[in-house]
Design a protein around this motif. Structure first.
Motif, short mmCIF file in Angstrom:
data_model
loop_
_atom_site.label_atom_id
_atom_site.label_comp_id
_atom_site.label_asym_id
_atom_site.label_seq_id
_atom_site.Cartn_x
_atom_site.Cartn_y
_atom_site.Cartn_z
N GLN A 84 0.83 -1.21 0.00
CA GLN A 84 0.00 0.00 0.00
C GLN A 84 0.87 1.27 0.00
OE1 GLN A 84 -2.85 0.19 3.18
NE2 GLN A 84 -3.40 2.32 2.77
N ALA A 85 1.94 1.27 0.80
CA ALA A 85 2.83 2.43 0.85
C ALA A 85 3.54 2.64 -0.48
CB ALA A 85 3.85 2.25 1.98
N PHE A 86 4.00 1.55 -1.11
CA PHE A 86 4.66 1.67 -2.41
C PHE A 86 3.69 2.15 -3.48
CE2 PHE A 86 7.68 -1.77 -0.79
CZ PHE A 86 8.64 -0.83 -0.42
N THR A 87 2.46 1.65 -3.42
CA THR A 87 1.43 2.08 -4.38
C THR A 87 1.16 3.57 -4.24
OG1 THR A 87 0.40 -0.12 -4.31
CG2 THR A 87 -0.91 1.70 -5.19
N GLU A 88 1.11 4.08 -3.01
CA GLU A 88 0.89 5.51 -2.79
C GLU A 88 2.07 6.32 -3.32
OE1 GLU A 88 0.14 5.96 1.35
OE2 GLU A 88 -1.83 4.98 1.27
N THR A 89 3.28 5.78 -3.20
CA THR A 89 4.46 6.45 -3.76
C THR A 89 4.34 6.60 -5.27
OG1 THR A 89 5.83 5.49 -2.02
CG2 THR A 89 6.97 6.38 -3.92
N VAL A 90 3.95 5.51 -5.92
CA VAL A 90 3.78 5.51 -7.38
C VAL A 90 2.71 6.51 -7.81
CG1 VAL A 90 3.06 4.13 -9.37
CG2 VAL A 90 4.62 3.16 -7.67
N GLN A 91 1.62 6.57 -7.05
CA GLN A 91 0.54 7.51 -7.38
C GLN A 91 1.00 8.96 -7.29
OE1 GLN A 91 -2.45 6.28 -4.56
NE2 GLN A 91 -3.27 4.67 -5.91
N ILE A 92 1.82 9.28 -6.29
CA ILE A 92 2.33 10.65 -6.14
C ILE A 92 3.28 11.00 -7.29
CG2 ILE A 92 3.66 12.23 -4.68
CD1 ILE A 92 2.71 10.59 -2.26
N LEU A 93 4.09 10.02 -7.71
CA LEU A 93 5.10 10.28 -8.74
C LEU A 93 4.65 9.83 -10.13
CD1 LEU A 93 8.30 9.08 -6.81
CD2 LEU A 93 7.60 11.43 -7.24
N HIS A 94 3.34 9.91 -10.39
CA HIS A 94 2.82 9.38 -11.65
C HIS A 94 3.39 10.07 -12.88
CE1 HIS A 94 0.20 12.87 -10.93
NE2 HIS A 94 0.01 12.89 -12.23
N SER A 95 3.89 11.31 -12.73
CA SER A 95 4.43 12.05 -13.88
C SER A 95 5.92 11.86 -14.07
CB SER A 95 4.14 13.55 -13.72
OG SER A 95 2.76 13.79 -13.65
N TYR A 96 6.54 11.01 -13.26
CA TYR A 96 8.00 10.85 -13.30
C TYR A 96 8.36 9.38 -13.51
CZ TYR A 96 7.83 15.57 -11.49
OH TYR A 96 7.58 16.91 -11.33
N PRO A 97 8.37 8.91 -14.77
CA PRO A 97 8.63 7.49 -15.07
C PRO A 97 9.99 7.01 -14.60
CG PRO A 97 8.68 8.83 -17.08
CD PRO A 97 8.13 9.69 -16.00
N PHE A 98 10.97 7.91 -14.47
CA PHE A 98 12.30 7.52 -14.01
C PHE A 98 12.23 6.84 -12.64
CE2 PHE A 98 16.80 7.60 -13.50
CZ PHE A 98 17.05 7.99 -12.20
N PHE A 99 11.31 7.32 -11.80
CA PHE A 99 11.14 6.73 -10.47
C PHE A 99 10.09 5.63 -10.46
CE2 PHE A 99 12.47 11.15 -9.29
CZ PHE A 99 13.70 10.80 -8.77
N ILE A 100 9.06 5.78 -11.27
CA ILE A 100 7.91 4.87 -11.19
C ILE A 100 8.27 3.44 -11.56
CG2 ILE A 100 5.71 4.30 -12.25
CD1 ILE A 100 4.99 7.19 -12.25
N ARG A 101 9.06 3.26 -12.61
CA ARG A 101 9.35 1.90 -13.09
C ARG A 101 9.97 1.02 -12.00
NH1 ARG A 101 10.01 4.58 -18.12
NH2 ARG A 101 12.16 5.15 -17.65
#
Length: 640
Positions: free
Chosen positions: A612-629
């Motif tokens: 859940q915490a990782f999913t929330e991180t991905v949602q916050i950084l949705h515009s930054y694929p460098f981090f999301i992948r």
């Protein structure tokens, strides 16, 4: 309580003469520390001139050292490592030029040239694209900008020769302003060329605009404080009043305002620019603006043949603009009260007796927020550049400048230490030397705020498996995170502004006091000190200080098998995130706070909460694929 307009501007909007001087000194220091063998950086625009204007970004001229522009091939002393261009003005209007290639060892520059009339000319459009990057992906006029438009970088070329089209400026009559020394400094500097062509030209993509921004900055530095306040009032009138009218928006730019103030300054005796005459001088500038629009003439200050208003404001736009300006002019100086930042002033004045000094915090905050890590990163690359900067501090006579240099150098040391690889074990003399060098940089890095340098030092000991030393430093850092401290990048409350004022007046003044008042995020530029548990992303971490302190405490206790203390640190980490305590307003610190929490939960085996915490991180950084992948991969691992 009543105050004059001059006093009001000094207290609330522009600052005192000393305040403006401090901003200029900060810019000078940042520029000096940013320069290297490849480029020279010059802060320009309002902030570079010492003005704190609401809504303005940071403008930086990036002058490339390895490229030279000459007006005659006979003046070139060839260096095989440099690129040379000849200035051509036959097919351009008076403020633009084309740059014909003479020689270049740089393949990418040659590839940025296009053929015109049998010769190679540097394309301004192709050249500018060389500077687009992940951090500056947006083209903005002659500049490249970051996504949020915090900073505009204008890559430009330099000619030491004064251009012929501006030769009349050299032989001007002996006006009291500017004085002869200033004129000579401007002429000796030469001219810059920025990558943008004339929209009316068929060769727009091959043209470069002549920029006198350094000369204009030197002229602004000669202004009396009243002149500067008059210029600020004109800019406020433009941005807050004229441009908010839908019929007039973007018809006038701030460069026109600056040009008009230059011409008025040349016409008036310096003795006229006094606080008592501020309103009269402002109205004279406003009257000249109306005249320029009405008769469609605004001569460029350095090249009068270039009419800035030619084919610019015509037809119904011109009529609407004249009507609006005339109505505003009928109100006299009170027209500026239509600006919300001025009309709100009396309310602020009743609440805070004298909070002018808080502007220092806002200005330094603005300067450090302007991609400083990019601007000064060259110091971490070459030892010579770093030593040169240290020598500058030692030899600096001015105590104020020395403190400002030390402040920036502390921040730079934070990056410098991360570029040194340090093994977790010290087996030989070289590793011991690296260990000591890195430790010395870390100790120097504790001087730019209350906390982040100490937490970086705690990370250093953690990476060396010295968990108990790390825990001592973490406790010390947490003791500094008290409610009277300020997290960088956030708006100040009225009480915090009063606190800043108290520190600046009764304590150590401006920059030195920031070391004791500010709490900064922990910035991992490289992976050197990032805990191994976070290395799914190798660099670019910006973690809130209290979050990182509790997370690092959790890791130390985890490796020491201190189960109870481990649970306490995890609970404190969760509470810090839930309460948004010293988190700041940017999305990256908030996102990586969740990432730290997810990592801690995963280590203790709570995979569902970790996911859940990782999913929330991905949602916050949705515009930054460098981090999301990589974070998405981690999220999938956590769910197994």
């Amino acid at each position: 309580m009543s105050i004059s307009l001059h006093q009001y501007l000094c207290k609330f909007l522009v600052g005192t003469e000393n305040h403006v001087k401090i901003i200029r000194q900060m810019n000078t220091v940042c520029d000096n520390l940013s320069n290297d063998d490849i480029s020279v950086q010059i802060t320009s625009g309002s902030f570079g001139e010492g003005l704190q204007m609401r809504g303005s970004d940071i403008d930086v001229m990036l002058v490339l050292r390895f490229i030279e522009v000459h007006d005659n091939i006979t003046t070139i002393a060839f260096n095989p490592t440099k690129t040379y261009f000849i200035l051509m003005t036959d097919n351009t209007n008076s403020s633009f030029a084309m740059l014909r290639l003479v020689s270049s060892p740089h393949r990418r520059l040659v590839e940025s040239c296009e053929t015109f009339q049998g010769n190679y000319y540097l394309s301004s459009a192709l050249f500018k694209r060389l500077f687009l990057s992940e951090f500056c992906p947006v083209e903005h006029g002659p500049c490249v900008s970051d996504k949020h438009s915090y900073t505009d970088y204008a890559p430009c070329l330099h000619s030491r020769s004064w251009v012929k089209t501006a030769s009349r400026w050299i032989v001007k009559s002996n006006n009291p302003w500017p004085n002869e020394n200033t004129k000579q400094m401007i002429i000796n500097h030469g001219v810059l060329f920025v990558p943008i062509g004339s929209k009316e030209s068929a060769n727009e993509k091959l043209e470069w605009r002549m920029s006198f921004s350094v000369g204009e900055k030197l002229l602004m530095y000669t202004f009396s404080h009243t002149q500067l306040l008059c210029y600020a009032l004109m800019k406020i009138l433009l941005k807050d009043v004229i441009n908010t009218n839908s019929r007039c928006k973007d018809l006038i730019c701030s460069y026109y305002i600056k040009t008009i103030v230059f011409w008025i300054s040349e016409e008036l005796q310096p003795s006229v620019w006094t606080p008592d005459n501020l309103i009269q001088c402002f109205m004279r500038c406003f009257s000249r603006l109306i005249y320029c629009v009405q008769y469609q003439v605004c001569p460029h200050y350095f090249i009068p043949e270039n009419n800035l208003f030619e084919n610019k404001i015509e037809g119904i736009d011109r009529n609407n603009l004249i009507d609006t300006l005339s109505v505003l002019f009928s109100y006299g100086w009170r027209c500026i009260l239509f600006s919300d930042q001025i009309s709100d002033g009396p309310i602020l004045l009743n609440n805070i007796q004298n909070y002018q000094s808080f502007l220092y915090y806002d200005d330094l905050n603005k300067l450090l927020k302007s991609s400083t890590s990019i601007r000064v990163s060259s110091l971490t690359d070459k030892h010579y550049n770093f030593c040169r900067s240290v020598h500058t501090i030692i030899s600096c006579n001015s105590k104020k400048l020395k403190f400002i240099h030390e402040y920036f150098m502390s921040w730079i040391c934070n990056l410098k230490c991360q570029s040194i690889y340090v093994s977790s074990t010290i087996r030989n003399k070289n590793q011991y030397k690296q260990h000591k060098t890195c430790l010395s940089y870390l100790l120097m890095s504790t001087n730019h705020d209350s906390v982040s340098g100490w937490l970086m030092l705690a990370s250093f000991f953690y990476k060396g498996n010295q968990y108990k030393k790390s825990l001592i430093l973490i406790l010390y850092a947490l003791s500094k995170c008290t409610l009277d401290k300020l997290i960088r990048g956030t708006e100040l409350t009225a009480m915090q502004r009063l606190l800043v004022k108290w520190h600046l007046i009764y304590k150590q003044r401006v920059v030195r006091s920031l070391k004791f008042m500010l709490v900064d995020h922990v910035n991992f530029a490289t992976s050197a000190f990032i805990p191994m548990e976070l290395l799914i992303v190798e660099s670019g971490f910006v973690i809130p200080p209290v979050v990182y302190a509790h997370f690092l405490s959790f890791l130390c206790h985890y490796h020491l098998n201190n189960v109870r203390e481990c649970q306490i640190s995890l609970r404190d980490l969760q509470l810090t995130i839930a309460e948004d305590y010293f988190m700041g307003e940017d999305i990256f610190p908030k996102a990586f706070s969740k990432y730290c929490l997810g990592t801690a939960l995963q280590l203790i085996g709570d995979h569902l909460s970790a996911k859940q915490a990782f999913t929330e991180t991905v949602q916050i950084l949705h515009s930054y694929p460098f981090f999301i992948r990589p974070l998405k991969r981690l999220s999938m691992i956590a769910s197994v």
